[in-house]
Design an enzyme around this catalytic site. Structure first.
Site, mmCIF file in Angstrom:
data_model
loop_
_atom_site.group_PDB
_atom_site.id
_atom_site.type_symbol
_atom_site.label_atom_id
_atom_site.label_comp_id
_atom_site.label_asym_id
_atom_site.label_seq_id
_atom_site.Cartn_x
_atom_site.Cartn_y
_atom_site.Cartn_z
ATOM 1 N N LEU A 42 0.194 33.156 -46.889
ATOM 2 C CA LEU A 42 0.235 34.543 -47.104
ATOM 3 C C LEU A 42 0.009 34.824 -45.746
ATOM 4 O O LEU A 42 -1.534 34.508 -45.183
ATOM 5 C CB LEU A 42 -0.415 35.243 -47.678
ATOM 6 C CG LEU A 42 -0.073 35.815 -49.242
ATOM 7 C CD1 LEU A 42 -1.141 36.463 -49.899
ATOM 8 C CD2 LEU A 42 1.214 37.475 -48.661
ATOM 9 N N ASP A 43 0.643 35.580 -44.464
ATOM 10 C CA ASP A 43 -0.383 35.841 -42.900
ATOM 11 C C ASP A 43 -1.742 36.881 -43.345
ATOM 12 O O ASP A 43 -1.949 37.359 -44.049
ATOM 13 C CB ASP A 43 0.368 37.021 -42.133
ATOM 14 C CG ASP A 43 2.637 36.511 -42.081
ATOM 15 O OD1 ASP A 43 1.854 35.251 -41.934
ATOM 16 O OD2 ASP A 43 3.205 37.116 -41.851
ATOM 17 N N PRO A 44 -2.663 35.480 -41.857
ATOM 18 C CA PRO A 44 -4.168 36.782 -42.170
ATOM 19 C C PRO A 44 -3.912 38.003 -42.312
ATOM 20 O O PRO A 44 -4.708 39.008 -42.820
ATOM 21 C CB PRO A 44 -4.329 36.020 -40.872
ATOM 22 C CG PRO A 44 -3.339 34.634 -40.399
ATOM 23 C CD PRO A 44 -2.037 35.384 -40.959
ATOM 24 N N LEU A 45 -3.053 38.600 -42.079
ATOM 25 C CA LEU A 45 -3.109 40.458 -42.005
ATOM 26 C C LEU A 45 -2.738 40.951 -43.458
ATOM 27 O O LEU A 45 -2.823 41.882 -43.391
ATOM 28 C CB LEU A 45 -2.269 41.412 -40.897
ATOM 29 C CG LEU A 45 -2.846 40.540 -39.858
ATOM 30 C CD1 LEU A 45 -2.201 41.848 -38.029
ATOM 31 C CD2 LEU A 45 -4.851 40.944 -39.573
ATOM 32 N N ALA A 46 -1.439 39.889 -44.754
ATOM 33 C CA ALA A 46 -1.729 40.211 -45.262
ATOM 34 C C ALA A 46 -3.103 40.227 -46.840
ATOM 35 O O ALA A 46 -3.736 39.124 -45.836
ATOM 36 C CB ALA A 46 0.002 39.046 -46.059
#
Length: 229
Positions: A42-46
């Site tokens: 998961l991306d950091p902003l997710a």
């Protein structure tokens, strides 16, 4: 009597701005074992469901990664970014005030089913042995080939121009940021992803997941009593 080899699966609600590796490192340190990994970045902003496997259960990572995913989140139309999310600065594209819900639904229909998708340049995919986001940050263009993915459900749950709220069910390898880009292109006004939460992987739900820091304290308390083998 010999103990069975240790193995465990953790369902974790990944906090905003943490990398998936940050979460794995936290669990690994709490367990005090090296064999810990996650089943799908998961991306950091997710935020949302991250499956973390420890010990002998790391053998199941590929199985978990191959399962169907569900996401909810928001797109913003009328602008874009180089990463198609909020990692990069927002670039205005066109006034979206004329866009209707019907137009959004029609564009979404074209992005549903078995489609070919070009991954974003700011992604962890390797091309010629290098992560493409590393090349992107150096300003180097990398040719990204379209990849087949399946978007089995793409539902617009709310539309308040310019914000599009969605629920998506898709296959392994689908980039939601790329769907934002493609939606913006179909509407001719640009779009980027402003929030994302992974709500399900296969039969595992984020509603069943642990909050990371509470889980880490629980693991620490347990490992003080019994050392994993």
């Amino acid at each position: 009597m010999q103990q069975e080899p240790y193995g465990e699966v953790f369902l974790i609600n990944k906090p905003l701005e943490w990398t998936s590796f940050d979460v794995v490192k936290k669990v690994r340190n709490a367990l005090r074992i090296k064999k810990v990994g996650h089943a799908g970045t998961l991306d950091p902003l997710a935020t949302g469901l991250l499956i973390v496997c420890a010990g002998k259960m790391t053998k199941q990572i590929d199985t978990f990664m191959g399962q169907e995913k569900e996401y909810t989140g928001t797109f913003v139309i009328g602008a874009t970014t180089d990463s198609f999310d909020l990692e990069q600065p927002i670039i205005p594209v066109a006034d979206p005030s004329h866009i209707t819900l019907e137009q959004v639904i029609a564009a979404v229909a074209e992005l549903t089913g078995d489609i070919l998708q070009i991954p974003p340049m700011h992604s962890a995919i390797k091309v010629d042995g290098k992560r493409v986001y590393e090349s992107a940050r150096k300003g180097v263009d990398v040719k990204m080939e379209p990849r087949p993915v399946t978007v089995s459900e793409f539902e617009i749950t709310k539309f308040e121009n310019p914000v599009v709220e969605f629920r998506i069910v898709c296959s392994k390898g689908t980039y939601i940021r790329s769907l934002a880009r493609d939606l913006g292109e179909k509407l001719n006004v640009g779009a980027y992803m402003s929030s994302l939460c992974r709500t399900r992987i296969g039969n595992f739900k984020n509603s069943e997941a642990h909050e990371l820091l509470a889980l880490v304290e629980e693991i620490k308390a347990r490992t003080n009593e019994i050392e994993p083998t």
